[in-house]
Design a protein around this motif. Structure first.
Motif, PDB file in Angstrom:
ATOM      1  N   GLY A 132       0.696  -1.221   0.050  1.00  0.00           N
ATOM      2  CA  GLY A 132       0.009  -0.018   0.063  1.00  0.00           C
ATOM      3  C   GLY A 132       0.895   1.199  -0.180  1.00  0.00           C
ATOM      4  O   GLY A 132       0.328   2.264   0.055  1.00  0.00           O
ATOM      5  N   LYS A 134       2.484   2.430   2.461  1.00  0.00           N
ATOM      6  CA  LYS A 134       2.253   3.100   3.713  1.00  0.00           C
ATOM      7  C   LYS A 134       2.934   2.535   4.931  1.00  0.00           C
ATOM      8  O   LYS A 134       3.251   1.332   4.811  1.00  0.00           O
ATOM      9  N   ILE A 158      -6.151  -4.071   7.990  1.00  0.00           N
ATOM     10  CA  ILE A 158      -6.208  -4.010   6.496  1.00  0.00           C
ATOM     11  C   ILE A 158      -6.015  -5.382   6.116  1.00  0.00           C
ATOM     12  O   ILE A 158      -5.696  -6.470   6.952  1.00  0.00           O
ATOM     13  N   ASN A 161      -4.378  -6.407   0.205  1.00  0.00           N
ATOM     14  CA  ASN A 161      -4.246  -5.251  -0.794  1.00  0.00           C
ATOM     15  C   ASN A 161      -3.724  -3.958  -0.082  1.00  0.00           C
ATOM     16  O   ASN A 161      -3.710  -2.878  -0.567  1.00  0.00           O
ATOM     17  N   GLY A 162      -3.577  -4.009   1.257  1.00  0.00           N
ATOM     18  CA  GLY A 162      -3.569  -2.599   2.006  1.00  0.00           C
ATOM     19  C   GLY A 162      -4.801  -1.931   2.447  1.00  0.00           C
ATOM     20  O   GLY A 162      -4.521  -0.587   2.805  1.00  0.00           O
ATOM     21  N   LYS A 163      -5.761  -2.441   2.082  1.00  0.00           N
ATOM     22  CA  LYS A 163      -7.231  -1.706   2.203  1.00  0.00           C
ATOM     23  C   LYS A 163      -7.471  -1.855   3.616  1.00  0.00           C
ATOM     24  O   LYS A 163      -7.478  -2.888   3.928  1.00  0.00           O
TER      25      LYS A 163
END
Length: 372
Positions: A132, A134, A158, A161-163
């Motif tokens: 991500g 991040k 999360i 997918n980093g969501k």
């Protein structure tokens, strides 16, 4: 020419061959564990060398400064003060530029961006990408496809997918087990699933602790611990100084300075007489009395009397045991499979174990011979 195991030991380990207190059986999982430990003369000086008679067993060079247990076919190691990864072919599969990095879980490893403990953390993939793009104040390993992350002392989940799938708004959140995680948020606490659905627990004197595990939750009440089920019904009253999680139908408890085990109805099945203990794994648990380790069965009987300086729990049928300052493997029949030879020895995991001789590490790959 290949030598039997006793000739190999004559070169380096004579005391451990003749002074061990358990019978020997150098076969397990279809592998022949007889080996020779010798010293090689190299341009850099003498180096330890390990060879198994079973040519299906792969042994690495004994050259590594540090070596973790295998995880998703990679092992973490260290070079020039920084961490990276090698594979089972001893190929360097990542750059050695991590100040701190964990093992891979669900395709990602936790890492820290700098040398300071307070530096931001993120997830790195096997291709070296930052998930991500991040960083977070703190991150925890992926479990069941989700990972807990922390920003400004608040937690959420999360996905791979980093969501963000569970908002970062909780004061505490654990990893998800059996579909649920324990959460705390403002005056609320309870269970939360991967969809963010909450089951709130309203009780101002019970404090939920630890993971939701095997359908149960540990809680604390006035410095004593108990266990409740998924519907927050108390199944073990808060009478204990410490309670673990249920493993293989038993939970370890502490009263005063002694440890024992309870069953799922709260009955004492193994009295509190141990100085320390571990959860049951593969049918056995390691315990300590008077500074010596042993292994017990679920009925409290000893598989191995507490006479050793260190015994781990079983992993893939083998337990690490230390005798005379050296470590080896025993099987569930309390026989030496690998007599105490190594200065350090990791658990057998996914058919691979790591070991150290003096200050250098190597690994042994049993996948070519190991049978389930």
């Amino acid at each position: 020419m290949k030598f039997p195991i006793w000739i190999g030991f004559c070169l380096t380990c004579i005391p451990f061959l003749f002074c061990t207190s358990l019978p020997k059986n150098p076969t397990s999982h279809g592998c022949d564990f007889r080996f020779q430990l010798t010293t090689l003369q190299t341009s850099g000086g003498p180096k330890p060398n390990l060879q198994f008679l079973d040519n299906r067993i792969q042994v690495s060079k004994i050259i590594y400064d540090d070596l973790s247990s295998i995880s998703e076919d990679w092992m973490r190691t260290k070079k020039n003060g920084k961490f990276g990864f090698i594979d089972l072919n001893e190929k360097e599969v990542s750059d050695f530029d991590f100040y701190f990095v964990g093992d891979f879980h669900n395709g990602y490893a936790v890492f820290r961006s700098g040398s300071n403990f307070r530096d931001p953390r993120g997830f790195v993939s096997k291709t070296g990408d930052l998930l991500g793009g991040k960083f977070y104040d703190m991150v925890y390993n992926f479990e069941n496809g989700l990972a807990a992350v922390e920003i400004n002392k608040k937690y959420g989940f999360i996905d791979r997918n980093g969501k963000i799938v569970v908002p970062i708004q909780y004061d505490l959140i654990t990893g998800i087990h059996n579909g649920w995680a324990v959460f705390k948020r403002e005056e609320h606490q309870g269970l939360i699933n991967a969809k963010g659905e909450e089951k709130k627990f309203d009780h101002d004197k019970y404090d939920l602790r630890g993971y939701f595990y095997e359908g149960t939750i540990v809680f604390q009440h006035y410095k004593k611990m108990g266990i409740m089920d998924a519907n927050f019904k108390v199944i073990i009253p808060p009478n204990y100084d410490y309670l673990g999680n249920f493993k293989e139908g038993l939970v370890r408890f502490k009263l005063g300075n002694k440890w024992g085990f309870l069953d799922q109805k709260g009955n004492v099945v193994i009295e509190a007489k141990f100085d320390s203990e571990y959860d049951f794994e593969e049918g056995y648990a390691s315990v300590t009395i008077g500074g010596k380790d042993g292994i017990i069965k679920p009925n409290g009987e000893y598989l191995i009397e507490p006479t050793f300086s260190h015994i781990s729990n079983f992993s893939e049928g083998l337990a690490v045991v230390e005798e005379g300052g050296k470590r080896g493997f025993i099987n569930a029949k309390a026989e030496w499979v690998v007599p105490p030879t190594f200065d350090q020895l990791g658990p057998l995991k996914d058919g691979v174990f790591t070991f150290a001789i003096k200050d250098k590490w190597g690994f042994v790959n049993l996948r070519g011979c190991k049978q389930k």
